[in-house]
Design an enzyme around this catalytic site. Structure first.
Site, short mmCIF file in Angstrom:
data_model
loop_
_atom_site.label_atom_id
_atom_site.label_comp_id
_atom_site.label_asym_id
_atom_site.label_seq_id
_atom_site.Cartn_x
_atom_site.Cartn_y
_atom_site.Cartn_z
N HIS A 128 -3.71 -5.34 1.14
CA HIS A 128 -3.27 -5.90 2.36
C HIS A 128 -3.69 -7.12 2.52
O HIS A 128 -4.68 -7.49 1.61
CB HIS A 128 -4.23 -4.93 3.35
CG HIS A 128 -3.71 -3.57 3.68
ND1 HIS A 128 -2.29 -3.10 4.01
CD2 HIS A 128 -4.30 -2.22 3.08
CE1 HIS A 128 -2.35 -1.91 3.94
NE2 HIS A 128 -3.52 -1.34 3.28
N CYS B 89 0.89 -1.20 -0.01
CA CYS B 89 -0.02 -0.09 -0.04
C CYS B 89 0.92 1.21 0.01
O CYS B 89 1.60 1.75 -0.84
CB CYS B 89 -0.87 -0.13 1.08
SG CYS B 89 -2.61 1.08 1.00
#
Length: 535
Positions: A433, A349
């Site tokens: 994630h 991310c």
């Protein structure tokens, strides 16, 4: 239970705490798992959560990871109803407000507490009522302490929600910190008469030693407060769930205080995670720490990367700020040297965004165009609308599941595709994630890392992260079943607030009038709206 007998609402209980990190999340999860094993249809609930550790539900709503794990403990699918208000700090003084799973603006702490928080009480009580209507029991988690007298007027997560829903409150105290008797008594004595009428008992958490030595103090506490202690939970390592407000580790400390299992092959594998500012979803590396022979540590100095076989740049709520921190610390140069030497680096991310060539940010930091580390052929532009998704795919020949929470939109121009990100040499980047929780993919990735690092590390063939998580949740259920007065807890959940709970003086001081709020646009009529930006 009430819900299965035809009553309109199921039972409820609020787990409050004398302090932050007293064990509210763990106790809530433990009660949920204990009830679920009894066949009770139970749900967790936290009206307002402040956390950078979040999760995306199947309907695309962002909630705290602690509530997602509590839902797993309850064996139900997580939903936005379980955490209607999520605050994601962007600095010491402001947070992004996520309402019913969607971001609605950035507010200063003063602006939030100066009236806007109060308008959410109707929303959170509606969510709690809906959960009680569809479940036999709802176990609510408070935040911080219910005796934060400076915030009581605007409280919607502790006694505010308990008062609105008329549910009993159990207060948890961490005896390992010391002062638990004073904390229980003082917490009760600083509540108003009306709030005290809902406090039904206490739970001691993290006790070490012979419980018989504690019992005289518990009896004295009952004499002073008129309330029983409903359990003494022993101290145990590794029984936490996904954290909300901070790391469960110290810098340079092993993840989750866990003992690293012996390696399956000849070597261990060392993973260094850069402890960037505003780190989010650091639980991404838990699946690595669960592997026998993998040592995961959080680091903040470039020399600590020297012996690492894999460096992870994790997610962050402040990508540009974290990038500056990497440069100031000398970690950015150390990461570049690793990449030039063909030594593995993984960005997740915000970490993925930092590895790219350029970041255009007029949303999060408003810093404009900033050079990235230049290790991946990626350009990132921050969009006003947040991406919230639950993608599935394949990498290294294995199926992968994950979830996305980001404003940055990545334009990939080269490299080898990798989970909607890319790989260039030994540098990997993705917005996903949770991908490392996919067992087959994690093992394949670690084999590649070990080969690039020149380590004779072999992933264990049978490590199941989902099974380890279930085992952990069962241990939490055992903790409640074996060390709490479960009959008393059931009575509170089923029958509600006991009558005749005594008042402990002095009670709360008068609530001061609200401070003048900074000028802000008038909110829309819909009571769940907080748009308007930072005052």
């Amino acid at each position: 239970m009430n819900g299965s007998s035809g009553a309109p609402l199921g039972g409820g209980l609020l787990v409050a705490g004398t302090t932050s990190d007293a064990g509210k999340s763990v106790v809530t999860a433990g009660i949920c798992r204990w009830l679920a094993r009894k066949g009770v249809k139970v749900a967790p609930f936290k009206a307002q959560n402040m956390s950078l550790n979040s999760f995306v539900t199947r309907e695309g709503a962002e909630i705290g990871r602690a509530q997602a794990m509590q839902a797993a403990a309850a064996r139900v699918e997580p939903s936005a109803l379980m955490n209607p208000v999520l605050l994601k700090p962007g600095s010491d003084r402001s947070s992004q407000v996520v309402l019913m799973g969607k971001p609605v603006g950035e507010l200063s702490a003063r602006g939030y507490h100066a009236g806007r928080q109060e308008r959410l009480l109707g929303t959170v009580t509606d969510c709690l009522q809906e959960l009680r209507r569809t479940h036999d029991a709802v176990i609510c988690e408070g935040a911080g302490s219910p005796a934060e007298i400076n915030l009581r007027r605007t409280d919607i997560v502790n006694m505010g929600i308990a008062r609105a829903a008329r549910i009993p409150v159990v207060v948890v105290g961490d005896i390992d910190r010391g002062g638990v008797f004073a904390s229980f008594f003082g917490t009760t004595a600083l509540l108003s008469r009306e709030d005290q009428a809902l406090v039904a008992g206490y739970l001691v958490n993290k006790f070490r030693g012979d419980v018989t030595l504690l019992e005289p103090g518990l009896e004295m506490l009952r004499g002073l407060s008129g309330r029983p202690t409903l359990g003494v939970l022993p101290f145990a390592h590794g029984l936490g769930i996904d954290e909300e407000d901070g790391l469960r580790v110290s810098l340079r400390g092993a993840v989750r205080e866990s003992v690293v299992a012996p390696p399956h092959g000849a070597d261990v594998l060392r993973v260094a995670v850069a402890a960037v500012p505003l780190m989010s979803n650091f639980t991404d590396v838990d699946a690595l720490a669960a592997e026998p022979g993998v040592v995961v540590r959080f680091v903040d100095r470039p020399e600590e990367l020297a012996d690492a076989d894999l460096v992870v740049l994790p997610g962050t709520r402040g990508t540009v700020r974290a990038l500056q921190w990497l440069r100031e610390r000398g970690i950015a140069d150390a990461v570049r040297r690793r990449a030039a030497e063909g030594r593995p680096v993984l960005g997740i991310c915000g970490g993925f965004q930092m590895l790219g060539e350029r970041i255009e940010d007029e949303v999060e930091s408003k810093a404009g165009t900033v050079d990235g580390l230049g290790l991946l052929p990626v350009r990132v532009r921050f969009a006003a609308q947040k991406t919230l998704a639950r993608p599935t795919g394949e990498a290294l020949g294995e199926p992968v599941e994950g979830y996305e929470i980001h404003h940055g939109v990545a334009e990939v121009d080269g490299g080898e595709p990798f989970l909607e990100g890319c790989r260039s040499g030994a540098v990997w980047g993705t917005h996903w994630h949770g991908s490392l929780e996919s067992d087959g993919f994690r093992r394949a990735f670690l084999r590649r890392v070990a080969a690039d690092a020149g380590r004779a590390f072999v992933p264990a063939p049978d490590t199941s992260f989902a099974a380890l998580r279930e085992e952990q949740l069962d241990k939490l259920g055992d903790l409640i079943e074996e060390h709490a007065d479960t009959d008393a807890l059931l009575r509170l959940i089923e029958d509600g607030v006991p009558a005749g709970l005594p008042f402990v003086p002095p009670g709360a001081p008068p609530i001061p009038p609200p401070s003048p709020a900074p000028a802000a646009p008038a909110p829309p009529a819909h009571r769940t709206s907080l748009e308007g930006g930072t005052p």
